[in-house]
Design a protein around this motif. Structure first.
Motif, PDB file in Angstrom:
ATOM      1  N   THR A  26       0.758  -1.284   0.074  1.00 39.16           N
ATOM      2  CA  THR A  26      -0.082   0.060   0.146  1.00 39.16           C
ATOM      3  C   THR A  26       0.913   1.315  -0.055  1.00 39.16           C
ATOM      4  O   THR A  26       2.019   1.283   0.733  1.00 39.16           O
ATOM      5  CB  THR A  26      -1.118  -0.038   1.182  1.00 39.16           C
ATOM      6  OG1 THR A  26      -0.133   0.051   2.326  1.00 39.16           O
ATOM      7  CG2 THR A  26      -1.818  -1.247   1.208  1.00 39.16           C
ATOM      8  N   LYS A  28       1.085   5.565   0.044  1.00 38.33           N
ATOM      9  CA  LYS A  28       0.353   6.870   0.161  1.00 38.33           C
ATOM     10  C   LYS A  28       1.422   8.104   0.122  1.00 38.33           C
ATOM     11  O   LYS A  28       2.491   7.829   0.618  1.00 38.33           O
ATOM     12  CB  LYS A  28      -0.037   7.172   1.799  1.00 38.33           C
ATOM     13  CG  LYS A  28      -0.675   8.231   1.920  1.00 38.33           C
ATOM     14  CD  LYS A  28      -1.580   8.408   3.351  1.00 38.33           C
ATOM     15  CE  LYS A  28      -0.822   8.221   4.647  1.00 38.33           C
ATOM     16  NZ  LYS A  28      -1.598   8.065   5.696  1.00 38.33           N
ATOM     17  N   VAL A  30       2.404  12.072   0.348  1.00 35.49           N
ATOM     18  CA  VAL A  30       2.154  13.073   1.092  1.00 35.49           C
ATOM     19  C   VAL A  30       2.977  14.343   0.531  1.00 35.49           C
ATOM     20  O   VAL A  30       4.119  14.411   0.353  1.00 35.49           O
ATOM     21  CB  VAL A  30       2.017  13.204   2.563  1.00 35.49           C
ATOM     22  CG1 VAL A  30       1.774  14.338   3.440  1.00 35.49           C
ATOM     23  CG2 VAL A  30       1.549  11.800   3.262  1.00 35.49           C
ATOM     24  N   GLU A  51      -1.065   1.675  -7.727  1.00 36.35           N
ATOM     25  CA  GLU A  51      -2.346   2.168  -6.991  1.00 36.35           C
ATOM     26  C   GLU A  51      -1.539   3.208  -6.051  1.00 36.35           C
ATOM     27  O   GLU A  51      -0.736   2.359  -5.150  1.00 36.35           O
ATOM     28  CB  GLU A  51      -3.314   1.248  -6.451  1.00 36.35           C
ATOM     29  CG  GLU A  51      -3.903   0.679  -7.911  1.00 36.35           C
ATOM     30  CD  GLU A  51      -5.218  -0.385  -7.560  1.00 36.35           C
ATOM     31  OE1 GLU A  51      -5.212  -0.347  -6.234  1.00 36.35           O
ATOM     32  OE2 GLU A  51      -5.827  -0.675  -8.373  1.00 36.35           O
ATOM     33  N   TYR A  52      -2.286   4.221  -5.475  1.00 33.93           N
ATOM     34  CA  TYR A  52      -1.520   4.916  -4.366  1.00 33.93           C
ATOM     35  C   TYR A  52      -2.585   5.777  -3.852  1.00 33.93           C
ATOM     36  O   TYR A  52      -3.666   6.276  -4.595  1.00 33.93           O
ATOM     37  CB  TYR A  52      -0.353   5.877  -4.853  1.00 33.93           C
ATOM     38  CG  TYR A  52      -0.612   6.606  -5.672  1.00 33.93           C
ATOM     39  CD1 TYR A  52      -0.599   7.941  -5.228  1.00 33.93           C
ATOM     40  CD2 TYR A  52      -0.758   6.520  -7.049  1.00 33.93           C
ATOM     41  CE1 TYR A  52      -0.940   8.914  -6.263  1.00 33.93           C
ATOM     42  CE2 TYR A  52      -0.643   7.463  -8.085  1.00 33.93           C
ATOM     43  CZ  TYR A  52      -0.836   8.722  -7.707  1.00 33.93           C
ATOM     44  OH  TYR A  52      -1.096   9.683  -8.617  1.00 33.93           O
ATOM     45  N   GLU A  53      -2.615   6.178  -2.382  1.00 36.65           N
ATOM     46  CA  GLU A  53      -3.331   7.214  -1.981  1.00 36.65           C
ATOM     47  C   GLU A  53      -2.393   8.590  -1.937  1.00 36.65           C
ATOM     48  O   GLU A  53      -1.499   8.484  -1.575  1.00 36.65           O
ATOM     49  CB  GLU A  53      -4.008   6.702  -0.578  1.00 36.65           C
ATOM     50  CG  GLU A  53      -4.890   8.099   0.135  1.00 36.65           C
ATOM     51  CD  GLU A  53      -5.021   7.605   1.606  1.00 36.65           C
ATOM     52  OE1 GLU A  53      -5.829   8.144   2.205  1.00 36.65           O
ATOM     53  OE2 GLU A  53      -4.406   6.269   2.078  1.00 36.65           O
ATOM     54  N   ALA A  54      -3.190   9.728  -2.060  1.00 36.15           N
ATOM     55  CA  ALA A  54      -2.497  11.011  -1.858  1.00 36.15           C
ATOM     56  C   ALA A  54      -2.937  12.064  -1.115  1.00 36.15           C
ATOM     57  O   ALA A  54      -4.337  12.191  -1.065  1.00 36.15           O
ATOM     58  CB  ALA A  54      -2.471  11.464  -3.663  1.00 36.15           C
ATOM     59  N   LYS A  55      -2.199  12.618  -0.387  1.00 36.55           N
ATOM     60  CA  LYS A  55      -2.615  13.439   0.834  1.00 36.55           C
ATOM     61  C   LYS A  55      -1.894  14.854   0.452  1.00 36.55           C
ATOM     62  O   LYS A  55      -0.770  14.975   0.492  1.00 36.55           O
ATOM     63  CB  LYS A  55      -2.428  12.976   2.067  1.00 36.55           C
ATOM     64  CG  LYS A  55      -3.179  11.564   2.325  1.00 36.55           C
ATOM     65  CD  LYS A  55      -4.527  11.945   2.518  1.00 36.55           C
ATOM     66  CE  LYS A  55      -5.202  10.533   2.799  1.00 36.55           C
ATOM     67  NZ  LYS A  55      -6.890  10.853   3.282  1.00 36.55           N
ATOM     68  N   ASP A  61      -5.682  17.674   4.173  1.00 38.06           N
ATOM     69  CA  ASP A  61      -5.867  16.232   4.091  1.00 38.06           C
ATOM     70  C   ASP A  61      -5.082  15.581   5.502  1.00 38.06           C
ATOM     71  O   ASP A  61      -5.573  14.590   6.014  1.00 38.06           O
ATOM     72  CB  ASP A  61      -5.035  15.695   3.144  1.00 38.06           C
ATOM     73  CG  ASP A  61      -6.009  15.929   1.956  1.00 38.06           C
ATOM     74  OD1 ASP A  61      -7.172  16.255   1.776  1.00 38.06           O
ATOM     75  OD2 ASP A  61      -5.465  15.735   0.486  1.00 38.06           O
ATOM     76  N   LEU A  81       6.674   9.289   1.062  1.00 41.86           N
ATOM     77  CA  LEU A  81       6.123   8.189   0.643  1.00 41.86           C
ATOM     78  C   LEU A  81       5.865   6.965   1.712  1.00 41.86           C
ATOM     79  O   LEU A  81       6.748   6.727   2.212  1.00 41.86           O
ATOM     80  CB  LEU A  81       6.889   7.644  -0.542  1.00 41.86           C
ATOM     81  CG  LEU A  81       6.023   6.457  -1.336  1.00 41.86           C
ATOM     82  CD1 LEU A  81       4.764   7.074  -1.785  1.00 41.86           C
ATOM     83  CD2 LEU A  81       6.973   5.858  -2.411  1.00 41.86           C
ATOM     84  N   ALA A 233      -4.856  10.507  -8.430  1.00 43.66           N
ATOM     85  CA  ALA A 233      -5.062  10.607  -6.986  1.00 43.66           C
ATOM     86  C   ALA A 233      -4.929  11.698  -6.311  1.00 43.66           C
ATOM     87  O   ALA A 233      -5.494  12.437  -5.457  1.00 43.66           O
ATOM     88  CB  ALA A 233      -4.574   9.559  -6.247  1.00 43.66           C
TER      89      ALA A 233
END
Length: 245
Positions: A26, A28, A30, A51-55, A61, A81, A233
């Motif tokens: 996983t 993410k 920032v 696939e990744y989450e971005a803040k 956020d 990261l 994202a």
């Protein structure tokens, strides 16, 4: 036979190996809401098919002060990261990790791996010259007029001349795939310089046809367009131009 550090122009371009979705960690990312060091990592993630989450801390956020007070910002800097929850700091290190996960770091091809790694390091050198001489959203020229002049007249032409020599003869890529993590990382800073060059009335790539062909090729790719259009994202709020002149 030993590997060469350049790839013949006739070599077929094969898509890079990618991590299995069942094995990929996983992720993410920032960052703030400017290109600067965020654009290279988003580009590397997108071109790596990850696939990744971005803040975005300026979007609210995350609480940046709380991050710095914890162990989630190892050097009190962004980007960070998170890989399976573990924070990775320093942009170049993040890019290397992305390339390893996505299979875009050259893998077992020593020539591609070496060139991709060199490009990340060279891009960091370009960024240092930008930080020293460029006007930014938050830093006026002040007493740095000579640094700014040297950046345009000396530093960028020197960097670009060396990069021109590394482009595969007659081609528009540095590696056999043309989309190694190093190439995408480099493109992301060249893009910001090109935007700045346009605003300042300067053209810095036209004198380097192979490097310009590389830049244009990556710019034309659908994944690149999606990033610049904010269809990722991270969204559109990331893409304020940090470097101005």
């Amino acid at each position: 036979a030993p590997h060469a550090l350049t790839t013949p122009a006739s070599s077929p371009r094969l898509p890079p190996a990618r991590a299995s979705p069942n094995m990929a960690p996983t992720l993410k990312l920032v960052y703030f809401d400017v290109m600067a060091r965020g654009l290279p990592l988003v580009m590397c993630l997108e071109h790596g098919g990850l696939e990744y989450e971005a803040k975005n801390v300026l979007r609210g956020d995350l609480d940046w002060a709380a991050m710095k007070a914890s162990d989630d910002a190892p050097f009190d800097q962004l980007p960070v990261l998170f890989v399976d929850g573990k924070p990775i700091a320093q942009t170049a290190a993040c890019a290397h990790v992305i390339g390893k996960i996505a299979g875009t770091d050259g893998g077992d091809d020593i020539a591609d791996y070496a060139v991709s790694s060199m490009l990340i390091s060279e891009t960091e050198d370009i960024y240092k010259d930008l930080a020293k001489g460029a006007v930014t959203q938050f830093k006026e020229l002040g007493d740095r007029a000579e640094d700014n002049k040297a950046m345009w007249a000396e530093a960028f032409p020197k960097h670009y001349a060396m990069l021109e020599k590394l482009v595969v003869a007659g081609g528009d890529a540095f590696t056999s795939t043309g989309v190694s993590v190093g190439e995408i990382y480099l493109w992301s800073i060249l893009h910001q310089v090109s935007l700045m060059a346009g605003e300042a009335g300067k053209t810095s790539l036209d004198a380097f046809p192979k490097l310009k062909a590389f830049y244009d090729r990556v710019a034309s790719m659908e994944k690149t367009k999606a990033v610049l259009e904010g269809k990722t994202a991270m969204g559109p709020s990331l893409w304020g131009q940090y470097f101005i002149e």
